[in-house]
Design an enzyme around this catalytic site. Structure first.
Site, mmCIF file in Angstrom:
data_model
loop_
_atom_site.group_PDB
_atom_site.id
_atom_site.type_symbol
_atom_site.label_atom_id
_atom_site.label_comp_id
_atom_site.label_asym_id
_atom_site.label_seq_id
_atom_site.Cartn_x
_atom_site.Cartn_y
_atom_site.Cartn_z
ATOM 1 N N LYS A 43 34.620 28.338 33.957
ATOM 2 C CA LYS A 43 35.715 28.225 32.982
ATOM 3 C C LYS A 43 36.822 27.437 33.683
ATOM 4 O O LYS A 43 37.594 27.984 34.461
ATOM 5 C CB LYS A 43 36.206 29.630 32.608
ATOM 6 C CG LYS A 43 36.756 29.765 31.208
ATOM 7 C CD LYS A 43 37.924 28.884 30.882
ATOM 8 C CE LYS A 43 39.247 29.469 31.360
ATOM 9 N NZ LYS A 43 40.366 28.519 31.199
ATOM 10 N N GLY A 51 43.535 31.507 41.227
ATOM 11 C CA GLY A 51 44.638 31.411 40.261
ATOM 12 C C GLY A 51 45.761 32.342 40.664
ATOM 13 O O GLY A 51 45.952 32.657 41.843
ATOM 14 N N SER A 52 46.491 32.799 39.661
ATOM 15 C CA SER A 52 47.696 33.587 39.937
ATOM 16 C C SER A 52 47.359 35.061 40.194
ATOM 17 O O SER A 52 46.345 35.568 39.695
ATOM 18 C CB SER A 52 48.630 33.492 38.728
ATOM 19 O OG SER A 52 47.968 34.011 37.588
ATOM 20 N N VAL A 100 46.842 37.119 36.911
ATOM 21 C CA VAL A 100 45.522 37.010 36.287
ATOM 22 C C VAL A 100 44.460 37.661 37.181
ATOM 23 O O VAL A 100 43.525 38.293 36.688
ATOM 24 C CB VAL A 100 45.189 35.540 35.945
ATOM 25 C CG1 VAL A 100 43.778 35.420 35.399
ATOM 26 C CG2 VAL A 100 46.187 35.003 34.927
ATOM 27 N N GLY A 101 44.633 37.559 38.486
ATOM 28 C CA GLY A 101 43.712 38.220 39.418
ATOM 29 C C GLY A 101 43.608 39.715 39.128
ATOM 30 O O GLY A 101 42.514 40.295 39.108
ATOM 31 N N GLU A 135 41.140 34.388 45.018
ATOM 32 C CA GLU A 135 41.986 33.558 45.875
ATOM 33 C C GLU A 135 43.250 33.310 45.066
ATOM 34 O O GLU A 135 43.227 32.594 44.069
ATOM 35 C CB GLU A 135 41.243 32.267 46.234
ATOM 36 C CG GLU A 135 41.850 31.550 47.424
ATOM 37 C CD GLU A 135 42.913 30.559 47.013
ATOM 38 O OE1 GLU A 135 44.101 30.962 46.996
ATOM 39 O OE2 GLU A 135 42.573 29.422 46.705
ATOM 40 N N CYS A 155 48.230 26.184 46.412
ATOM 41 C CA CYS A 155 48.416 27.597 46.778
ATOM 42 C C CYS A 155 48.780 27.744 48.258
ATOM 43 O O CYS A 155 49.439 28.702 48.640
ATOM 44 C CB CYS A 155 47.168 28.398 46.434
ATOM 45 S SG CYS A 155 45.687 27.666 47.121
ATOM 46 N N GLU A 197 56.110 32.483 44.481
ATOM 47 C CA GLU A 197 55.417 31.196 44.563
ATOM 48 C C GLU A 197 55.959 30.311 43.436
ATOM 49 O O GLU A 197 55.764 30.597 42.257
ATOM 50 C CB GLU A 197 53.913 31.404 44.396
ATOM 51 C CG GLU A 197 53.149 30.116 44.521
ATOM 52 C CD GLU A 197 51.645 30.311 44.460
ATOM 53 O OE1 GLU A 197 51.186 31.051 43.578
ATOM 54 O OE2 GLU A 197 50.932 29.736 45.297
#
Ligand code: ADP
Length: 499
Positions: free
Chosen positions: A191, A244-245, A248-249, A267, A301, A398
């Protein structure tokens, strides 16, 4: 501000967009709903193409194809050598289309075209070849067990992998995930981020041309809340690999916990420190720190967003860094003189500007930049704040944009403590000629990658991932292959069966 910002940089033509549909079971198909979404050019905000909007129904079809290919297809059953050969062919095909692929990432993500051609996509190809060469070296161990038994372990592919990837490195992160999973014998549903679907669909077509069997690699374009969430909570997906963020993780872990307890590796973000000691060559340190934050417009990142400079060279470093930031050329990413293109989209653009406001309001000193630039698109000036304190938002969050936070320190102990004072632990840079300092600091920083007198040195063989809230699990290296393998113990009596 350099460059034309309209895609007409001299000699360059935006490639025709060939692939806009979902890739399921070896075919490009429309979304079941017939819906499409728009992917936009961050240089202008204009629509590049309408892309099929995958949702739960499409994810179900892709997972069904991947499941079938895993349970009954040749991919997991063929020799590692045979799989590796197909992956090598895949890599060769990508190489033949590097220019077109770099252009797709350039127009979709605002990434530097030359850099894409020279570094980004070649690194993705290396990633693929690294794991292609590992495909026939996957093996277990023999076990000498207590008493009358002996055993061995089998390493088996984990099954159907869902790879959810972000927009900042659409090609590199695609292959960071897909290469080891395919080499291990897994089947995959990718995705891509909704902001950058173009190159992923191109890779799907090349995978087919390379001879990867139908159903082994599927690509579902669409939004995170729909397609991404459906993949993360799918009962027939065995593993999710995510970049991702942190927000969302967390959702992905929760989706796993409330569905089938699929394995998850994450990650996530970073707020990486670059620590520069008094003995450093100041010019070199300025260059390194500038690249560490402004490369890829700070949308990295592992960006070195917090720069700690020891007091003896601080004033000189500040003066030279302002000049260095001013000479970092912002403009059309297709123009070879440009160092930094536009932020990915309006949301990110506004978010970065909001953080610049926080910095000013919290009392940090804006040394340079701080404003949008150009009359269209999402360009922001390279920005440096000084007198940043650890409790400010710009030192903790971040930002994912071209904003450097500069801080002065006195002692090594202080630098270590302050460098470790965020929830993240993805990477760190150290600049010093003193081996003792380099060794001590690299062992004291809680981060997954430490660069000494360099930054962004990324290699397929160097494990990559986070400590603390930067996630867990490693991409790259042989460790990453393990993520996509199950270990099975097989035990037999040495002499007679007890039964
Ligand atoms: P970023 O902040 O870099 O945009 P995100 O974490 O928002 O990163 O997005 C990274 C990837 O995760 C994208 O492919 C996005 O579509 C996907 N995503 C976003 N929300 C969800 C969700 N709730 N479940 C699964 N995937 C998601």
């Amino acid at each position: 501000m350099a460059g034309s910002q309209n895609g007409s940089s001299e000699g360059f033509k935006i490639p025709q967009i060939k692939y806009t549909k979902l890739f399921i079971n070896g075919e490009f198909v429309d979304a079941a709903s017939g819906k499409v979404f728009q992917t936009r050019d961050p240089r202008t905000g204009d629509v590049i193409a309408n892309i099929a909007e995958g949702d739960k129904e499409d994810v179900d079809l892709a997972v069904k194809a991947a499941r079938e290919a895993f349970d009954h297809g040749p991919w997991p059953r063929m020799s590692g050598y045979a799989r590796g050969r197909i992956l090598y062919k895949f890599a060769d095909l990508i190489e033949q289309h590097i220019e077109e692929l770099a252009a797709l990432d350039g127009v979709d993500a605002g990434k530097l075209f030359e850099f894409g051609k020279e570094v980004d996509i070649p690194t993705a190809v290396r990633m693929l070849r690294y794991y292609a060469s590992a495909a026939d070296k996957i093996h277990g161990e023999t076990l000498k067990l207590n008493g009358e038994y002996q055993g061995y372990t089998l390493k088996e592919p984990i099954g159907v992998v869902g790879a959810i990837i972000p927009w900042n490195f659409p090609s590199l992160i695609f292959f960071l995930k897909v290469s080891p999973a395919l080499a291990a014998g897994c089947t995959v549903v990718v995705k891509p981020a909704e902001q950058t679907p173009l190159s992923a669909l191109f890779y799907a077509s090349l995978a087919k041309e390379a001879g990867i069997p139908d159903g082994v690699l599927n690509v579902i374009t669409g939004f995170g809340l729909m397609a991404g969430a459906a993949l993360a909570s799918h009962m027939d997906v065995d593993d999710i690999t995510f970049t991702g963020s942190p927000e969302v993780g967390r959702k992905i872990m929760a989706a796993s916990a409330s569905s089938n307890l699929k394995t998850v590796s994450l990650e996530l973000g970073g707020k990486s420190p670059v620590i520069i000691f008094d003995d450093a060559d100041v010019d070199m340190a300025v260059d390194l720190a500038r690249a560490a934050i402004f490369f890829n417009k700070g949308e990295v990142c592992i960006a070195g967003s917090r720069v700690y400079v020891q007091e003896g060279i601080y004033d000189e470093f500040v003066k030279k860094s302002i000049e260095a930031a001013k000479s970092w050329v912002v403009g059309d990413p297709f123009d070879p003189v440009v160092n930094m293109g536009p932020q990915i989209d309006k949301v990110q653009f506004e978010r970065v500007l909001k953080y610049i406001e926080y910095g000013k309001n919290e009392g940090a000193t804006l040394l340079t930049g701080g404003k949008p630039c150009g009359d269209k698109g999402y360009y922001i000036e390279p920005t440096i704040f000084a007198n940043v304190k650890e409790d400010m938002k710009i030192a903790q969050d971040e930002i994912f944009g071209p904003v450097m936070s500069l801080m002065k320190f006195k002692t090594i102990e202080e630098a270590i403590e302050r460098a470790n004072s965020t929830k993240y632990g993805l990477a760190a840079g150290i600049v010093t000629k003193d081996l003792n300092i380099a060794n001590r600091v690299s062992r004291s920083i809680r981060a997954g990658t430490i660069w000494i007198n360099c930054y962004f040195a990324v290699d397929p063989d160097a494990p990559f991932g986070g400590y603390k809230m930067s996630g867990f699990g490693r991409d790259q290296g042989m460790n990453a292959l393990e993520k996509y393998l199950q270990v099975k113990s097989v035990i037999t009596p040495i002499y007679n069966s007890p039964w």
